[in-house]
Enzyme design. Structure first.
Site, PDB file in Angstrom:
ATOM      1  N   HIS A 138       0.827  -1.202   0.000  1.00  0.00           N
ATOM      2  CA  HIS A 138       0.000   0.000   0.000  1.00  0.00           C
ATOM      3  C   HIS A 138       0.865   1.256   0.000  1.00  0.00           C
ATOM      4  O   HIS A 138       2.045   1.216   0.327  1.00  0.00           O
ATOM      5  CB  HIS A 138      -0.984   0.049   1.186  1.00  0.00           C
ATOM      6  CG  HIS A 138      -0.332   0.015   2.546  1.00  0.00           C
ATOM      7  ND1 HIS A 138      -0.093  -1.148   3.227  1.00  0.00           N
ATOM      8  CD2 HIS A 138       0.122   1.011   3.343  1.00  0.00           C
ATOM      9  CE1 HIS A 138       0.476  -0.866   4.398  1.00  0.00           C
ATOM     10  NE2 HIS A 138       0.631   0.446   4.490  1.00  0.00           N
TER      11      HIS A 138
ATOM     12  N   GLU B 101       7.674   1.034   4.991  1.00  0.00           N
ATOM     13  CA  GLU B 101       7.148  -0.001   5.871  1.00  0.00           C
ATOM     14  C   GLU B 101       7.374  -1.343   5.198  1.00  0.00           C
ATOM     15  O   GLU B 101       7.172  -1.474   3.986  1.00  0.00           O
ATOM     16  CB  GLU B 101       5.638   0.241   6.077  1.00  0.00           C
ATOM     17  CG  GLU B 101       4.954  -0.803   6.952  1.00  0.00           C
ATOM     18  CD  GLU B 101       3.456  -0.526   7.150  1.00  0.00           C
ATOM     19  OE1 GLU B 101       2.860   0.215   6.344  1.00  0.00           O
ATOM     20  OE2 GLU B 101       2.900  -1.060   8.121  1.00  0.00           O
TER      21      GLU B 101
END
Ligand code: CO
Length: 134
Positions: A7, A130
């Protein structure tokens, strides 16, 4: 080492307005808001055919998103999340090459219920990264 783009996260000053914009203006599939107290954020996931967008809004007094929104009051891209098969192996490889892992270096359970780690943006061209184990 890194796999799919899981994402892109966008910090937003008005979560309901941002969710409505993705739903109505951009015609995307928008999930219900989710509080993530361990991460100090409320998250709305936008489902795209090839990845997701994660809208982030501060939750609680010590939210890591609050400072970002103070600096970027109209919102902005906050991080990108790449998938890895083995998060501890990825962490150890990255640390051995001098990359800094944020926090205590131990994976936390992220918004998808999977272990995540964050890498220092100064080590990656100004982009907070991330890693999520899938
Ligand atoms: Co994320």
């Amino acid at each position: 080492m890194i796999g799919r783009l899981n994402h892109v996260a966008i910090a937003v000053p008005d979560l309901a307005a941002a969710a409505d914009q993705y739903r109505n203006t951009l015609g995307a599939t928008v999930r219900a808001p989710q509080d993530e107290p361990d991460h100090g954020v409320t998250v709305v996931f936008i489902e795209l055919p090839n990845t997701k967008i994660e809208l982030l809004y501060p939750l609680g007094d010590n939210s890591p998103i609050k400072g970002f929104l103070d600096k970027n009051p109209s919102g902005g891209i906050h991080h990108m999340c790449f998938e890895v098969e083995d998060i501890l192996a990825a962490r150890d490889t990255l640390k051995a090459q001098g990359a800094r892992v944020l926090g205590d270096g131990e994976p936390k359970i992220g918004a998808h219920g999977k272990p995540v780690l964050f890498l220092h943006p100064k080590d990656f061209n100004g982009c907070l990264i991330e890693l999520e184990q899938v």
